[in-house]
Design a protein around this motif. Sequence first.
Motif, PDB file in Angstrom:
ATOM      1  N   ALA A 174       0.834  -1.199   0.000  1.00 43.06           N
ATOM      2  CA  ALA A 174       0.000   0.000   0.000  1.00 43.06           C
ATOM      3  C   ALA A 174       0.871   1.252   0.000  1.00 43.06           C
ATOM      4  CB  ALA A 174      -0.914  -0.002   1.226  1.00 43.06           C
ATOM      5  N   GLY A 175       0.450   2.240  -0.755  1.00 46.25           N
ATOM      6  CA  GLY A 175       1.207   3.484  -0.796  1.00 46.25           C
ATOM      7  C   GLY A 175       0.706   4.413  -1.874  1.00 46.25           C
ATOM      8  N   TYR A 176       1.489   5.452  -2.132  1.00 42.49           N
ATOM      9  CA  TYR A 176       1.147   6.449  -3.140  1.00 42.49           C
ATOM     10  C   TYR A 176       2.217   6.461  -4.224  1.00 42.49           C
ATOM     11  CZ  TYR A 176      -1.737   8.216   0.696  1.00 42.49           C
ATOM     12  OH  TYR A 176      -2.640   8.324   1.718  1.00 42.49           O
ATOM     13  N   GLU A 177       1.779   6.701  -5.457  1.00 46.25           N
ATOM     14  CA  GLU A 177       2.694   6.867  -6.571  1.00 46.25           C
ATOM     15  C   GLU A 177       2.426   8.220  -7.217  1.00 46.25           C
ATOM     16  OE1 GLU A 177       2.209   3.457  -9.079  1.00 46.25           O
ATOM     17  OE2 GLU A 177       3.433   2.190  -7.753  1.00 46.25           O
ATOM     18  N   LEU A 178       3.452   9.052  -7.260  1.00 44.94           N
ATOM     19  CA  LEU A 178       3.351  10.369  -7.872  1.00 44.94           C
ATOM     20  C   LEU A 178       4.029  10.308  -9.239  1.00 44.94           C
ATOM     21  CD1 LEU A 178       3.123  10.849  -4.714  1.00 44.94           C
ATOM     22  CD2 LEU A 178       3.911  13.180  -5.191  1.00 44.94           C
ATOM     23  N   ASN A 179       3.246  10.555 -10.281  1.00 40.72           N
ATOM     24  CA  ASN A 179       3.757  10.524 -11.651  1.00 40.72           C
ATOM     25  C   ASN A 179       3.753  11.917 -12.253  1.00 40.72           C
ATOM     26  OD1 ASN A 179       4.177   7.621 -12.779  1.00 40.72           O
ATOM     27  ND2 ASN A 179       2.283   7.478 -11.577  1.00 40.72           N
ATOM     28  N   ARG A 180       4.754  12.203 -13.080  1.00 40.15           N
ATOM     29  CA  ARG A 180       4.748  13.416 -13.888  1.00 40.15           C
ATOM     30  C   ARG A 180       4.138  13.084 -15.247  1.00 40.15           C
ATOM     31  NH1 ARG A 180       9.322  14.631 -10.811  1.00 40.15           N
ATOM     32  NH2 ARG A 180       9.417  16.817 -10.167  1.00 40.15           N
ATOM     33  N   LEU A 181       3.144  13.863 -15.638  1.00 41.19           N
ATOM     34  CA  LEU A 181       2.529  13.723 -16.953  1.00 41.19           C
ATOM     35  C   LEU A 181       2.909  14.949 -17.782  1.00 41.19           C
ATOM     36  CD1 LEU A 181      -1.075  12.513 -16.034  1.00 41.19           C
ATOM     37  CD2 LEU A 181       0.940  11.131 -16.544  1.00 41.19           C
ATOM     38  N   HIS A 182       3.610  14.714 -18.885  1.00 46.28           N
ATOM     39  CA  HIS A 182       4.054  15.807 -19.749  1.00 46.28           C
ATOM     40  C   HIS A 182       3.061  16.001 -20.885  1.00 46.28           C
ATOM     41  CE1 HIS A 182       7.850  15.866 -17.569  1.00 46.28           C
ATOM     42  NE2 HIS A 182       7.893  14.549 -17.711  1.00 46.28           N
ATOM     43  N   ILE A 183       2.707  17.259 -21.145  1.00 46.22           N
ATOM     44  CA  ILE A 183       1.710  17.588 -22.166  1.00 46.22           C
ATOM     45  C   ILE A 183       2.282  18.618 -23.129  1.00 46.22           C
ATOM     46  CG2 ILE A 183      -0.259  17.035 -20.704  1.00 46.22           C
ATOM     47  CD1 ILE A 183      -0.530  20.001 -20.057  1.00 46.22           C
ATOM     48  N   GLY A 184       1.651  18.760 -24.287  1.00 50.52           N
ATOM     49  CA  GLY A 184       2.095  19.736 -25.280  1.00 50.52           C
ATOM     50  C   GLY A 184       0.948  20.179 -26.150  1.00 50.52           C
ATOM     51  N   GLU A 185       1.164  21.244 -26.898  1.00 50.55           N
ATOM     52  CA  GLU A 185       0.113  21.800 -27.745  1.00 50.55           C
ATOM     53  C   GLU A 185      -0.091  20.986 -29.011  1.00 50.55           C
ATOM     54  OE1 GLU A 185      -1.775  24.286 -26.594  1.00 50.55           O
ATOM     55  OE2 GLU A 185      -0.520  24.046 -24.816  1.00 50.55           O
ATOM     56  N   ASP A 186       0.931  20.252 -29.439  1.00 49.04           N
ATOM     57  CA  ASP A 186       0.887  19.577 -30.733  1.00 49.04           C
ATOM     58  C   ASP A 186       0.462  18.120 -30.660  1.00 49.04           C
ATOM     59  OD1 ASP A 186       1.798  21.943 -31.888  1.00 49.04           O
ATOM     60  OD2 ASP A 186       3.899  21.391 -31.599  1.00 49.04           O
ATOM     61  N   PHE A 187       0.105  17.631 -29.466  1.00 45.22           N
ATOM     62  CA  PHE A 187      -0.356  16.250 -29.357  1.00 45.22           C
ATOM     63  C   PHE A 187      -1.470  16.160 -28.321  1.00 45.22           C
ATOM     64  CE2 PHE A 187       3.634  16.896 -27.082  1.00 45.22           C
ATOM     65  CZ  PHE A 187       3.348  16.490 -25.782  1.00 45.22           C
ATOM     66  N   ASN A 188      -2.217  15.064 -28.360  1.00 42.79           N
ATOM     67  CA  ASN A 188      -3.409  14.923 -27.507  1.00 42.79           C
ATOM     68  C   ASN A 188      -3.290  13.771 -26.523  1.00 42.79           C
ATOM     69  OD1 ASN A 188      -3.611  12.788 -29.220  1.00 42.79           O
ATOM     70  ND2 ASN A 188      -5.587  13.371 -30.111  1.00 42.79           N
TER      71      ASN A 188
END
Length: 276
Positions: A174-188
């Motif tokens: 049991a625990g927490y997972e912190l993820n970075r989600l990278h986004i951009g204007e040219d993709f969905n």
Amino acid sequence: MSVLLLISASTSAYFSSVSAKEQPKTLTFSDGTKVSTLFFPYRDKAHVKKGTERSLQGMTIDKKGNYYLMYALGDKTTYGYIYKYNKKFKLVKVSKKLKVGHGQAMDYHKGYLYQIVDIVGSKNYVLQRIDANTLKVVKKWTIPAEIHPNVIAMESDTTAIVVSKTSASNPLGAGYELNRLHIGEDFNYTIRNPREKLRINGLVGTTKGKEIQGFDRTKDRYYILSNGEYTSFKHDGSNQKTVQLGTNREPEGLLFNSKGQMLVLFNKLNEVFIQK
């Protein structure tokens, strides 16, 4: 994010108009932090038609001191609304009905609200950018549902931090997972590098489900809220501290304004508290 906590004529007038059971209150957390009622946002009238209930699920603040509150509709699985209040707690705009999932994950960043649509059973969740003035969706990115992001805090224009919860049946426990989600204007779609994931072992919370009820990111710490408790730790996962809220009321968000004051909101009476 700017909030003015003023015991002013306007605030006093507001509080004098609420009923006895809605009088301002103060909570003292286990670390000595005191928070007091800031305002009471919208809540359903008695005997509202089943399926049309609006359940408070989260809040964020912009730099002008406007408050954005998310309400999930009916069964809290698909649709909802955003209510925008100004710094004097006046309701200034309500969005059209939006697809928001449970409606819990929302953050403000540079003129936009970023919100995760987490509809159960979907192959992908959706991160949507919402114009903070019109409250209309202007951009969407997909998120693999397998990571089950519950809450969000924007790190930059192109990076969101999302938190998922793992149970005792997970190989890591049991625990927490912190993820970075990278986004951009040219993709969905969102881009996630597993090497950027931060793992925190153990869960906080005083109820069996250990539900994630809120999340925020400050300059040097992350904060994760559950029922009855919140935990905080440095960005590298060290120096973890857990604090008890001292109330059985269900919280629906924890965040900080630009002055460093903590805000916590609770549903049912739909009450927003601010650090004294």
